[in-house]
Design a protein around this motif. Structure first.
Motif, PDB file in Angstrom:
ATOM      1  N   ASN A 226      -0.034  -7.482  -5.542  1.00 31.29           N
ATOM      2  CA  ASN A 226      -0.846  -8.103  -4.530  1.00 31.29           C
ATOM      3  C   ASN A 226      -0.916  -7.174  -3.326  1.00 31.29           C
ATOM      4  N   ARG A 227      -1.962  -6.380  -3.236  1.00 33.58           N
ATOM      5  CA  ARG A 227      -2.079  -5.401  -2.168  1.00 33.58           C
ATOM      6  C   ARG A 227      -3.033  -5.898  -1.105  1.00 33.58           C
ATOM      7  N   ARG A 228      -2.677  -5.604   0.135  1.00 34.12           N
ATOM      8  CA  ARG A 228      -3.544  -5.955   1.239  1.00 34.12           C
ATOM      9  C   ARG A 228      -4.277  -4.705   1.673  1.00 34.12           C
ATOM     10  N   SER A 229      -5.593  -4.699   1.557  1.00 37.18           N
ATOM     11  CA  SER A 229      -6.357  -3.516   1.914  1.00 37.18           C
ATOM     12  C   SER A 229      -6.752  -3.539   3.382  1.00 37.18           C
ATOM     13  N   GLN A 230      -6.885  -4.720   3.976  1.00 37.76           N
ATOM     14  CA  GLN A 230      -7.247  -4.810   5.372  1.00 37.76           C
ATOM     15  C   GLN A 230      -6.287  -5.740   6.083  1.00 37.76           C
ATOM     16  N   LYS A 231      -6.112  -5.501   7.364  1.00 34.08           N
ATOM     17  CA  LYS A 231      -5.192  -6.305   8.154  1.00 34.08           C
ATOM     18  C   LYS A 231      -5.811  -6.539   9.521  1.00 34.08           C
ATOM     19  N   ALA A 232      -5.718  -7.744  10.045  1.00 33.60           N
ATOM     20  CA  ALA A 232      -6.212  -8.024  11.387  1.00 33.60           C
ATOM     21  C   ALA A 232      -5.157  -7.575  12.378  1.00 33.60           C
ATOM     22  N   VAL A 233      -5.554  -6.752  13.318  1.00 32.06           N
ATOM     23  CA  VAL A 233      -4.632  -6.219  14.305  1.00 32.06           C
ATOM     24  C   VAL A 233      -5.107  -6.677  15.679  1.00 32.06           C
ATOM     25  N   VAL A 234      -4.205  -7.221  16.483  1.00 31.72           N
ATOM     26  CA  VAL A 234      -4.554  -7.646  17.831  1.00 31.72           C
ATOM     27  C   VAL A 234      -4.105  -6.562  18.785  1.00 31.72           C
ATOM     28  N   SER A 235      -5.040  -6.034  19.561  1.00 26.95           N
ATOM     29  CA  SER A 235      -4.690  -5.007  20.530  1.00 26.95           C
ATOM     30  C   SER A 235      -5.009  -5.515  21.925  1.00 26.95           C
ATOM     31  N   THR A 236      -4.100  -5.288  22.866  1.00 29.80           N
ATOM     32  CA  THR A 236      -4.303  -5.714  24.241  1.00 29.80           C
ATOM     33  C   THR A 236      -4.561  -4.477  25.079  1.00 29.80           C
ATOM     34  N   GLN A 237      -5.658  -4.484  25.785  1.00 30.55           N
ATOM     35  CA  GLN A 237      -5.993  -3.364  26.652  1.00 30.55           C
ATOM     36  C   GLN A 237      -5.434  -3.622  28.037  1.00 30.55           C
ATOM     37  N   SER A 238      -5.613  -2.664  28.949  1.00 31.91           N
ATOM     38  CA  SER A 238      -5.060  -2.791  30.296  1.00 31.91           C
ATOM     39  C   SER A 238      -5.662  -3.967  31.058  1.00 31.91           C
TER      40      SER A 238
ATOM     41  N   SER B 113      -1.064   0.706   7.154  1.00 33.56           N
ATOM     42  CA  SER B 113       0.035   0.690   6.200  1.00 33.56           C
ATOM     43  C   SER B 113       1.305   0.346   6.949  1.00 33.56           C
ATOM     44  N   HIS B 114       1.961  -0.739   6.531  1.00 33.26           N
ATOM     45  CA  HIS B 114       3.179  -1.174   7.197  1.00 33.26           C
ATOM     46  C   HIS B 114       4.402  -0.867   6.345  1.00 33.26           C
ATOM     47  N   LEU B 115       5.495  -0.593   7.030  1.00 29.61           N
ATOM     48  CA  LEU B 115       6.773  -0.295   6.418  1.00 29.61           C
ATOM     49  C   LEU B 115       7.813  -1.059   7.198  1.00 29.61           C
ATOM     50  N   ILE B 116       8.812  -1.619   6.546  1.00 28.71           N
ATOM     51  CA  ILE B 116       9.896  -2.315   7.224  1.00 28.71           C
ATOM     52  C   ILE B 116      11.161  -1.474   7.091  1.00 28.71           C
ATOM     53  N   ALA B 117      11.776  -1.183   8.227  1.00 30.83           N
ATOM     54  CA  ALA B 117      13.044  -0.456   8.248  1.00 30.83           C
ATOM     55  C   ALA B 117      14.129  -1.447   8.640  1.00 30.83           C
ATOM     56  N   LEU B 118      15.138  -1.594   7.806  1.00 32.19           N
ATOM     57  CA  LEU B 118      16.218  -2.539   8.056  1.00 32.19           C
ATOM     58  C   LEU B 118      17.433  -1.807   8.599  1.00 32.19           C
TER      59      LEU B 118
ATOM     60  N   THR C 294       3.991   0.993  11.640  1.00 34.99           N
ATOM     61  CA  THR C 294       2.615   1.140  11.189  1.00 34.99           C
ATOM     62  C   THR C 294       2.304   2.623  11.104  1.00 34.99           C
ATOM     63  N   LEU C 295       1.899   3.057   9.923  1.00 34.80           N
ATOM     64  CA  LEU C 295       1.579   4.466   9.685  1.00 34.80           C
ATOM     65  C   LEU C 295       0.074   4.653   9.635  1.00 34.80           C
ATOM     66  N   LYS C 296      -0.371   5.868   9.847  1.00 29.88           N
ATOM     67  CA  LYS C 296      -1.806   6.161   9.854  1.00 29.88           C
ATOM     68  C   LYS C 296      -2.430   6.110   8.458  1.00 29.88           C
ATOM     69  N   SER C 297      -1.652   6.475   7.417  1.00 28.27           N
ATOM     70  CA  SER C 297      -2.266   6.526   6.083  1.00 28.27           C
ATOM     71  C   SER C 297      -1.383   5.847   5.039  1.00 28.27           C
ATOM     72  N   ARG C 298      -2.031   5.288   4.052  1.00 27.77           N
ATOM     73  CA  ARG C 298      -1.336   4.639   2.943  1.00 27.77           C
ATOM     74  C   ARG C 298      -0.616   5.665   2.073  1.00 27.77           C
ATOM     75  N   GLU C 299      -1.180   6.858   1.937  1.00 29.56           N
ATOM     76  CA  GLU C 299      -0.551   7.915   1.136  1.00 29.56           C
ATOM     77  C   GLU C 299       0.816   8.281   1.700  1.00 29.56           C
ATOM     78  N   THR C 300       0.911   8.337   3.027  1.00 30.76           N
ATOM     79  CA  THR C 300       2.196   8.635   3.667  1.00 30.76           C
ATOM     80  C   THR C 300       3.193   7.529   3.386  1.00 30.76           C
ATOM     81  N   LEU C 301       2.736   6.286   3.443  1.00 34.31           N
ATOM     82  CA  LEU C 301       3.604   5.147   3.154  1.00 34.31           C
ATOM     83  C   LEU C 301       4.169   5.236   1.746  1.00 34.31           C
ATOM     84  N   VAL C 302       3.321   5.516   0.772  1.00 36.63           N
ATOM     85  CA  VAL C 302       3.754   5.615  -0.625  1.00 36.63           C
ATOM     86  C   VAL C 302       4.762   6.753  -0.791  1.00 36.63           C
ATOM     87  N   ALA C 303       4.499   7.886  -0.154  1.00 36.59           N
ATOM     88  CA  ALA C 303       5.416   9.029  -0.243  1.00 36.59           C
ATOM     89  C   ALA C 303       6.780   8.691   0.349  1.00 36.59           C
TER      90      ALA C 303
END
Length: 146
Positions: free
Chosen positions: A1-13, A25-30, A77-86
């Motif tokens: 079950n892969r998520r290709s898109q994600k809603a991101v909330v960004s707050t500006q100044s 691409s998200h990664l969890i570090a424990l 949060t990483l810039k690319s999915r390829e980096t996440l997989v690596a």
């Protein structure tokens, strides 16, 4: 079950929040024990350099509410999915490191995926107890006898 898109909330100044659909691409570090936010990104970057990866970290933040005596996981949060997989393929190499042997990397999962993973792990434990002669592993979410 892969998520290709994600809603991101960004707050500006201006303080206005905007919802943006982007590929992330998200990664969890424990068990990352750095407490200061300014050192968190630097510490994670050094940890990933141990894996011979030099990713561009888009964002990193702690997940959950602060609790005394517990270390909260870090969502990266990483810039690319390829980096996440690596990075996830090399994550086991951190066990051999003296500084980062207690840091565990795993993909960010939805609550449903976490529940399914928990059930699969419990089934794996039960199999290993009931059939100690077998060698069981989880691959792509399913238990296999090797």
């Amino acid at each position: 079950n892969r998520r290709s898109q994600k809603a991101v909330v960004s707050t500006q100044s201006t303080g206005i929040a905007a919802v943006v659909i982007s590929f992330v691409s998200h990664l969890i570090a424990l068990t990352v024990t750095v407490t200061c936010c300014s050192f968190l990104e630097q510490s994670l970057h050094q940890c990933l350099i141990q894996l011979n990866e030099k990713p561009v970290l888009d964002k990193c933040d702690r997940v959950g509410s602060p609790t005394t005596g517990k270390v909260r996981p870090v969502r990266v949060t990483l810039k690319s999915r390829e980096t996440l997989v690596a990075i996830l393929r090399k994550a086991r190499e951190l066990k051999g490191s003296t500084k980062y042997c207690k840091v565990f990397l795993e993909p960010d999962r939805t609550p449903e995926e976490r529940l399914e993973r928990r059930r699969t792990l419990q089934t794996l434990r039960d199999l290993r107890i009931s059939h100690p002669e077998g060698h069981y592993v989880i691959r792509r979410g399913a238990i296999h006898c090797v």
